[in-house]
Scaffold this motif. Structure first.
Motif, PDB file in Angstrom:
ATOM      1  N   ARG A 143       0.813  -1.213   0.000  1.00  0.00           N
ATOM      2  CA  ARG A 143       0.000   0.000   0.000  1.00  0.00           C
ATOM      3  C   ARG A 143       0.848   1.266   0.000  1.00  0.00           C
ATOM      4  NH1 ARG A 143      -2.940   1.631   5.268  1.00  0.00           N
ATOM      5  NH2 ARG A 143      -4.649   0.585   4.234  1.00  0.00           N
TER       6      ARG A 143
ATOM      7  N   GLU B 239      -5.118   6.760   2.239  1.00  0.00           N
ATOM      8  CA  GLU B 239      -5.567   5.917   3.340  1.00  0.00           C
ATOM      9  C   GLU B 239      -4.703   6.123   4.586  1.00  0.00           C
ATOM     10  OE1 GLU B 239      -6.856   3.945  -0.471  1.00  0.00           O
ATOM     11  OE2 GLU B 239      -5.051   4.928   0.269  1.00  0.00           O
ATOM     12  N   VAL B 240      -3.391   6.316   4.372  1.00  0.00           N
ATOM     13  CA  VAL B 240      -2.468   6.539   5.491  1.00  0.00           C
ATOM     14  C   VAL B 240      -2.701   7.919   6.098  1.00  0.00           C
ATOM     15  CG1 VAL B 240      -0.045   6.773   6.139  1.00  0.00           C
ATOM     16  CG2 VAL B 240      -0.736   4.973   4.549  1.00  0.00           C
TER      17      VAL B 240
ATOM     18  N   GLU C   7      -5.838   8.339   8.255  1.00  0.00           N
ATOM     19  CA  GLU C   7      -5.737   7.882   9.645  1.00  0.00           C
ATOM     20  C   GLU C   7      -5.051   8.931  10.519  1.00  0.00           C
ATOM     21  OE1 GLU C   7      -4.927   3.857  10.660  1.00  0.00           O
ATOM     22  OE2 GLU C   7      -5.043   3.189   8.572  1.00  0.00           O
TER      23      GLU C   7
ATOM     24  N   VAL D 212       0.097   6.856  15.450  1.00  0.00           N
ATOM     25  CA  VAL D 212      -0.999   6.569  14.520  1.00  0.00           C
ATOM     26  C   VAL D 212      -0.468   6.512  13.090  1.00  0.00           C
ATOM     27  CG1 VAL D 212      -3.114   7.519  13.499  1.00  0.00           C
ATOM     28  CG2 VAL D 212      -2.827   7.495  15.980  1.00  0.00           C
ATOM     29  N   PHE D 213       0.389   7.458  12.736  1.00  0.00           N
ATOM     30  CA  PHE D 213       0.965   7.490  11.393  1.00  0.00           C
ATOM     31  C   PHE D 213       1.807   6.242  11.131  1.00  0.00           C
ATOM     32  CE2 PHE D 213       4.485   8.912   8.567  1.00  0.00           C
ATOM     33  CZ  PHE D 213       3.735   9.128   7.419  1.00  0.00           C
TER      34      PHE D 213
ATOM     35  N   ALA E 151      -0.372   3.227  10.578  1.00  0.00           N
ATOM     36  CA  ALA E 151      -0.998   3.261   9.257  1.00  0.00           C
ATOM     37  C   ALA E 151      -0.004   2.839   8.181  1.00  0.00           C
ATOM     38  CB  ALA E 151      -1.533   4.660   8.973  1.00  0.00           C
TER      39      ALA E 151
ATOM     40  N   ARG F 276       0.406  -1.072   8.024  1.00  0.00           N
ATOM     41  CA  ARG F 276      -0.693  -1.933   7.575  1.00  0.00           C
ATOM     42  C   ARG F 276      -0.326  -2.626   6.265  1.00  0.00           C
ATOM     43  NH1 ARG F 276      -5.096  -1.113  10.672  1.00  0.00           N
ATOM     44  NH2 ARG F 276      -5.398   0.955  11.622  1.00  0.00           N
TER      45      ARG F 276
ATOM     46  N   PRO G 283     -11.294   4.653   6.168  1.00  0.00           N
ATOM     47  CA  PRO G 283      -9.844   4.522   6.041  1.00  0.00           C
ATOM     48  C   PRO G 283      -9.330   3.353   6.860  1.00  0.00           C
ATOM     49  CG  PRO G 283     -10.464   6.805   6.442  1.00  0.00           C
ATOM     50  CD  PRO G 283     -11.708   5.971   6.617  1.00  0.00           C
ATOM     51  N   GLY G 284      -8.393   2.592   6.230  1.00  0.00           N
ATOM     52  CA  GLY G 284      -7.776   1.485   6.952  1.00  0.00           C
ATOM     53  C   GLY G 284      -8.407   0.142   6.662  1.00  0.00           C
TER      54      GLY G 284
END
Length: 376
Positions: free
Chosen positions: A146, A223-224, A227, A309-310, A313, A316, A349-350
């Motif tokens: 991704r 998407e990243v 988040e 959080v970053f 993401a 993932r 997202p995610g």
């Protein structure tokens, strides 16, 4: 549509980088059609002052209730239309600049004389695929990894902000959209530049009276970033976690206390300490030693809970949906057909497209010069 088809069949298609400009142009048309539908929705939601059938309630109170129910819906349609027009305006300004520049730069005998690829007539398409069985241009692909899938749909970011009450504004003399938090203490600026490898997003805020800023490259998957901005809309945790456990749990190598790398060695994440514990700069970069530079991000004095959080993401592994040529470099991704284009932002997202049954599989990307194989 005739003018778009003429551009698609012109010699501009052999100019380097024109694929992404034409994709952006198609997205611009999509934005304007959505805006038109939202404006029509205002008319549809507006209760016209007609007269009811004989015997039905028809009082000023009933009419006032109808208008009361319709007002929020009409405002929702208006807000969505304005955002789509803002995005279309920004995209048009950006495209007018780069297409004019590229045409002037590449006009001359050095432009290849190969004919433009033929278009598949809409009448020959069935179920999102051409009659010869090849995927049509509107097919979506589950794309991995991704972090090399490109930006995708920027509305994953803007709608996350809008849903949290952020307001948007644009400037007529610049190609820039600004989103401001309800408290007015945090701003997110989207300013596209001719290269997706440069920074497109600039986010500033403050935490415990300390200012911070973050820059995100244009090719970073939406998407990243969605988040990250989603965490901006929530209260900060009392005891924030560090980013390293999320990365090592996904198989990253934690090299030192201030550095980690993805197993592919293409994506890295490291910290540069500043003058104080809250003054660290975190840098993420996707690049190859002797090949392309995909994107980079810089988080300067950003609160650690946002950094975590970053990082989570980035770690993932779920595929994201992209069109066949909606990625920076086909040689570095794997793509599997999932279906035709869905309306933007149909998933949070995610989430991953795992619930969609694959209709077919594209062969693994061939290895680019240097022998690096496709990422898994």
């Amino acid at each position: 549509m005739d003018r778009l088809a003429a551009l698609d069949g012109s010699q501009y298609t052999v100019v380097p980088g024109s694929r992404f400009a034409l994709d952006a142009l198609a997205s611009t048309v999509h934005c304007t059609t959505i805006a038109a539908a939202e404006l029509a929705g205002i008319l549809a939601a507006n209760p016209l002052p007609g007269t009811a059938f004989h015997g039905a309630p028809d009082t000023d109170t009933v009419r006032a209730l109808l208008h009361q129910d319709a007002s929020p819906l009409m405002e929702e349609h208006r807000t969505e239309a304005l955002e789509q027009l803002d995005l279309a305006y920004t995209s048009c300004s950006y495209l007018a600049t780069i297409i004019t520049r590229d045409v002037k730069k590449h006009t001359g005998p050095h432009i290849p004389t190969q004919p433009a690829p033929a278009l598949t007539p809409p009448a020959q398409r069935q179920g999102g695929h051409a009659m010869n069985g090849a995927p049509a241009d509107d097919s979506l692909y589950a794309t991995t990894p991704r972090f090399l899938a490109g930006p995708g749909d920027v509305r994953l970011v803007t709608r996350t902000l809008r849903a949290a009450g952020w307001t948007s504004s644009s400037e007529t003399d610049t190609i820039r959209l600004t989103y401001t938090s309800p408290q007015g203490d945090t701003t997110a600026i989207l300013q596209p530049v001719p290269s997706g490898f440069d920074h497109w997003w600039h986010i500033t805020g403050s935490h415990n009276d300390r200012p911070w800023t973050a820059y995100f490259g244009g090719n970073l998957p939406s998407e990243v970033l969605a988040e990250f901005v989603g965490a901006l809309t929530r209260p900060a945790p009392e005891h924030p976690a560090q980013p390293w456990p999320a990365l090592t749990a996904a198989g990253w190598q934690h090299l030192h206390d201030d550095s980690a790398r993805h197993p592919s060695q293409i994506l890295g994440f490291h910290r540069v300490d500043g003058a104080g514990p809250a003054a660290s700069t975190w840098i993420a970069e996707a690049s190859t030693p002797f090949g392309p530079h995909f994107w980079d991000c810089e988080l300067d004095s950003v609160p650690v809970h946002l950094v975590t959080v970053f990082a989570a993401a980035l770690a993932r592994e779920e595929p994201v949906l992209r069109t066949r040529y909606g990625v920076p470099d086909l040689d570095y991704v794997n793509q599997t057909v999932t279906g035709t284009q869905d309306p933007p932002n149909t998933r949070s997202p995610g989430t991953s497209p795992a619930s969609v049954t694959a209709a077919g599989t594209i062969r693994p990307a061939t290895s680019p010069a240097g022998g690096r194989g496709p990422l898994r």
